[in-house]
Write a protein that holds these residues in place. Structure first.
Motif, mmCIF file in Angstrom:
data_model
loop_
_atom_site.group_PDB
_atom_site.id
_atom_site.type_symbol
_atom_site.label_atom_id
_atom_site.label_comp_id
_atom_site.label_asym_id
_atom_site.label_seq_id
_atom_site.Cartn_x
_atom_site.Cartn_y
_atom_site.Cartn_z
ATOM 1 N N ASP A 244 16.044 -7.750 84.733
ATOM 2 C CA ASP A 244 15.469 -6.714 85.588
ATOM 3 C C ASP A 244 13.952 -6.350 85.080
ATOM 4 N N ASN A 245 12.928 -6.298 86.162
ATOM 5 C CA ASN A 245 11.598 -5.873 85.748
ATOM 6 C C ASN A 245 11.787 -4.241 85.478
ATOM 7 N N PRO A 246 11.160 -3.923 84.267
ATOM 8 C CA PRO A 246 10.979 -2.296 84.267
ATOM 9 C C PRO A 246 10.095 -1.613 85.326
ATOM 10 N N PRO A 247 10.323 -0.425 85.624
ATOM 11 C CA PRO A 247 9.367 0.336 86.479
ATOM 12 C C PRO A 247 7.937 0.456 85.897
ATOM 13 N N LEU A 248 7.043 0.563 86.684
ATOM 14 C CA LEU A 248 5.464 0.887 86.315
ATOM 15 C C LEU A 248 5.379 2.377 86.218
ATOM 16 N N GLU A 249 4.785 2.809 85.112
ATOM 17 C CA GLU A 249 4.088 4.262 85.376
ATOM 18 C C GLU A 249 3.392 4.564 86.590
ATOM 19 N N HIS A 250 3.703 5.649 86.794
ATOM 20 C CA HIS A 250 3.094 5.987 88.247
ATOM 21 C C HIS A 250 1.330 5.756 88.116
ATOM 22 N N ASP A 251 0.915 6.287 87.077
ATOM 23 C CA ASP A 251 -0.726 6.276 86.808
ATOM 24 C C ASP A 251 -1.221 4.952 86.438
ATOM 25 N N GLN A 252 -0.348 3.805 86.561
ATOM 26 C CA GLN A 252 -0.887 2.344 86.535
ATOM 27 C C GLN A 252 -0.765 1.724 87.721
ATOM 28 N N ARG A 253 -0.200 2.490 88.669
ATOM 29 C CA ARG A 253 -0.095 1.619 89.830
ATOM 30 C C ARG A 253 -1.643 1.496 90.909
ATOM 31 N N ASN A 254 -2.294 2.036 90.186
ATOM 32 C CA ASN A 254 -3.703 1.930 91.118
ATOM 33 C C ASN A 254 -4.314 0.559 90.786
ATOM 34 N N ALA A 255 -3.605 -0.071 89.669
ATOM 35 C CA ALA A 255 -4.061 -1.617 89.368
ATOM 36 C C ALA A 255 -3.081 -2.469 90.156
ATOM 37 N N LYS A 256 -3.589 -3.403 91.335
ATOM 38 C CA LYS A 256 -2.552 -3.981 91.981
ATOM 39 C C LYS A 256 -3.183 -5.111 92.595
ATOM 40 N N ILE A 257 -2.096 -6.034 92.709
ATOM 41 C CA ILE A 257 -2.551 -7.455 93.534
ATOM 42 C C ILE A 257 -2.063 -7.420 94.847
ATOM 43 N N ALA A 258 -1.174 -6.517 95.163
ATOM 44 C CA ALA A 258 -0.502 -6.394 96.478
ATOM 45 C C ALA A 258 -1.291 -5.054 97.127
ATOM 46 N N PRO A 259 -0.944 -4.982 98.383
ATOM 47 C CA PRO A 259 -1.429 -3.753 99.269
ATOM 48 C C PRO A 259 -0.641 -2.463 98.535
ATOM 49 N N ALA A 260 -1.366 -1.305 98.932
ATOM 50 C CA ALA A 260 -0.813 -0.094 98.076
ATOM 51 C C ALA A 260 0.420 0.254 98.891
ATOM 52 N N VAL A 261 0.618 -0.142 99.914
ATOM 53 C CA VAL A 261 2.181 0.113 100.976
ATOM 54 C C VAL A 261 3.256 -0.706 100.490
ATOM 55 N N ASN A 262 3.087 -1.643 99.348
ATOM 56 C CA ASN A 262 4.013 -2.830 98.942
ATOM 57 C C ASN A 262 4.358 -2.152 97.492
ATOM 58 N N PRO A 263 5.884 -2.128 97.704
ATOM 59 C CA PRO A 263 6.555 -1.668 96.415
ATOM 60 C C PRO A 263 6.611 -2.690 95.100
ATOM 61 N N TYR A 264 5.983 -3.733 95.648
ATOM 62 C CA TYR A 264 5.754 -4.704 94.377
ATOM 63 C C TYR A 264 4.883 -4.074 93.418
#
Length: 562
Positions: free
Chosen positions: A233-253
């Motif tokens: 399983d992939n671990p969850p990403l800390e919330h403050d790191q989710r601003n760096a993304k390659i998927a749109p913000a609405v995507n739980p990826y």
């Protein structure tokens, strides 16, 4: 202070033939990306094709670029518009034939343009004969060519991996009563690179195109080739790191740290195999697309260092929404230099997957044209190779389409918060007066935005047009080895000015780019610097101070010619 003049540059077919004997032509090359569905339609069906590309090659050659990169044109059901390949060695009939490809590459080479093509080998279409056979049962010769896994005892997928296109990355198959992995659409099953036979088959397809004369490849999702065989399983990403993304913000990826579904160490050995194949064909090259939000530059450094993997990579640092600033540009460049002193990157501001930078950044400024000229000067002055996306030389903005016009499954999935990629894929505008802007005699597969017509190639004949600026800046770059292959060293230009030197063989060019809407003034030691008048830059020196108008730039040489 002296003013230095250089001989005028002739925009003529064959101008790029100077690279013919340079096996490192890719280092500092400028590559023009063609999205074939939207470039030029030659037969009136509303979809661009290879004959259309051949027809428009003179425009590309007139820009002064070194190469073209053509997005996929292989046989495909087109559920992801060619990024779902069902035959790696054939041209899809909607784009033409192998004979059309051969004619196109012959003409490109005549015009002095190298030809690079997309290779989408992390996954195939579910209609590829390999997958059709693989899904039949668990014992067929290709049973292990894709990533299959049993369900958990409760029937759920084997782990928590997510698809970039939304939802689980696992799809249940009733023939094998197993799940298969798909990092993208469910119709794009991931190939199993842990199987050497898969690697051999894919490299055979690469050789097929090398034998047809291609000069290189753009490798789609290069860091997705291998998955962890342990299926952790992939671990969850800390919330403050989710601003760096390659998927749109609405995507739980974006909620996961993707430790196990990509970026695996086994990829290094395969990339060395890939490079060994390219080395059999001197002068060929590869640029890899690194899709990772947290460690993109680390991966680029890893994949391009040592001279035995891919020649160059690009990541998403300058394809994100984050605004440009001198501090950001310097940070990205210096971080890469630190991580990969012998590596090489390829920079781009737009491509077929992201909102065009003429909207992403320039919608926030008062003078869009001046801003886009500045970004052109910027990307063509940085150390590295460059990818330009079709239409950016015209200043095309992101098209706003109605839901009924959308074709992209990504946008349809996440509408209306995320509208997908169709907005950057609308047809090229060649003429402001011809039907469909000269793109097609038939109804285009995506509409031609009316607001693009005044930006057409035919409309940008003035010397101060954005198109003219691209041509002038590309010619200026090509004349000066410092800007093509030289090193880079950043200086302090204050909050609004990016100040750096490009250095090669004892010759230095000082570059100052005002990235703001306000005029700027710098006090610099400009002794022994000669203003380069051939740059067309708007800055000037007055009473020992460098003055830059809003979005203006200035170039000066220190030392002799290389």
């Amino acid at each position: 202070m002296n003013v230095l003049h250089d001989a005028p540059f002739e925009h003529a077919p064959g101008a790029m033939s100077r690279h013919a004997e340079d096996p490192d032509w890719w280092r500092g090359a400028v590559i023009y990306q063609i999205y074939p569905r939207s470039f030029q339609d030659s037969d009136g069906d509303g979809i661009g094709d290879l004959k259309g590309i051949t027809q428009r090659l003179p425009h590309i050659a007139s820009l002064g670029v070194d190469a073209i990169w053509i997005s996929p044109f292989f046989t495909s059901p087109m559920l992801d518009f060619g990024y779902d390949v069902s035959d790696y060695k054939q041209v899809d009939p909607m784009f033409g034939s192998l004979a059309d490809f051969d004619a196109m590459i012959t003409e490109a080479h005549r015009l002095g343009l190298k030809v690079m093509i997309d290779q989408v080998i992390s996954h195939s279409s579910d209609r590829h004969p390999w997958f059709v056979e693989s899904r039949q049962n668990r014992t067929n010769p290709r049973a292990d060519w894709y990533v299959w896994a049993d369900p958990k005892p409760d029937g759920n997928p084997p782990n928590n991996w997510l698809s970039i296109f939304g939802g689980s990355a696992w799809q249940w198959d009733t023939s094998r009563c197993q799940y298969y992995l798909h990092n993208f659409l469910a119709s794009q099953p991931d190939l199993n690179f842990h199987n050497p036979q898969v690697q051999d088959a894919l490299l055979d397809a690469v050789r097929f195109w090398l034998d047809r004369g291609v000069d290189g490849f753009r490798l789609d999702t290069i860091n997705f080739y291998f998955h962890s065989a342990g299926l952790e399983d992939n671990p969850p990403l800390e919330h403050d790191q989710r601003n760096a993304k390659i998927a749109p913000a609405v995507n739980p990826y974006n909620f996961q740290e993707h430790l196990y579904d990509k970026n695996q160490p086994e990829n290094i050995a395969f990339l060395k195999r890939f490079r060994a194949l390219l080395d059999e064909y001197p002068g060929t090259t590869a640029v890899g697309e690194v899709g990772d939000a947290q460690r993109g530059l680390d991966i680029v450094a890893q994949y391009t260092s040592g001279g035995d993997k891919v020649h160059m990579c690009y990541s998403f640092e300058f394809l994100s929404q984050e605004p440009l600033s001198p501090m950001r540009v310097r940070s990205v460049m210096e971080t890469f230099q630190e991580k990969a002193p012998d590596g090489w990157s390829c920079w781009s501001f737009s491509n077929h997957d992201v909102v065009r930078h003429a909207s992403r950044w320039a919608d926030q400024v008062h003078d869009r044209d001046a801003f886009l000229k500045m970004t052109t000067t910027l990307i063509l002055s940085l150390r590295g190779s460059v990818c330009l996306y079709q239409g950016e030389e015209l200043g095309l903005t992101e098209a706003v389409l109605d839901l009924r016009d959308l074709q992209d499954p990504y946008g349809i999935q996440f509408w209306p918060t995320f509208k997908g990629r169709d907005g950057c894929r609308t047809p090229m505008v060649w003429s402001e007066t011809e039907p469909n802007a000269g793109f097609s005699a038939g109804r285009p597969w995506l509409p031609v935005p009316p607001e693009h017509l005044h930006l057409a190639v035919s409309a940008q004949t003035a010397r101060d047009s954005l198109l003219a600026h691209y041509r002038d800046m590309l010619a200026f770059r090509a004349r000066h080895a410092e800007l093509v292959k030289g090193d880079i060293r950043f200086l302090d230009g204050g909050e609004n000015v990016l100040l750096f030197e490009r250095i090669i063989a004892g010759s230095t060019i000082l570059v100052a780019i005002n990235m703001s809407e306000q005029a700027a003034e710098l006090s610099l030691n400009l002794e022994n610097h000669e203003t380069m008048a051939d740059s067309g830059a708007a800055g000037w020196v007055e009473n020992g101070a460098l003055k830059l108008p809003p979005y203006g730039s200035w170039f000066a040489r220190k030392g002799g010619r290389p």
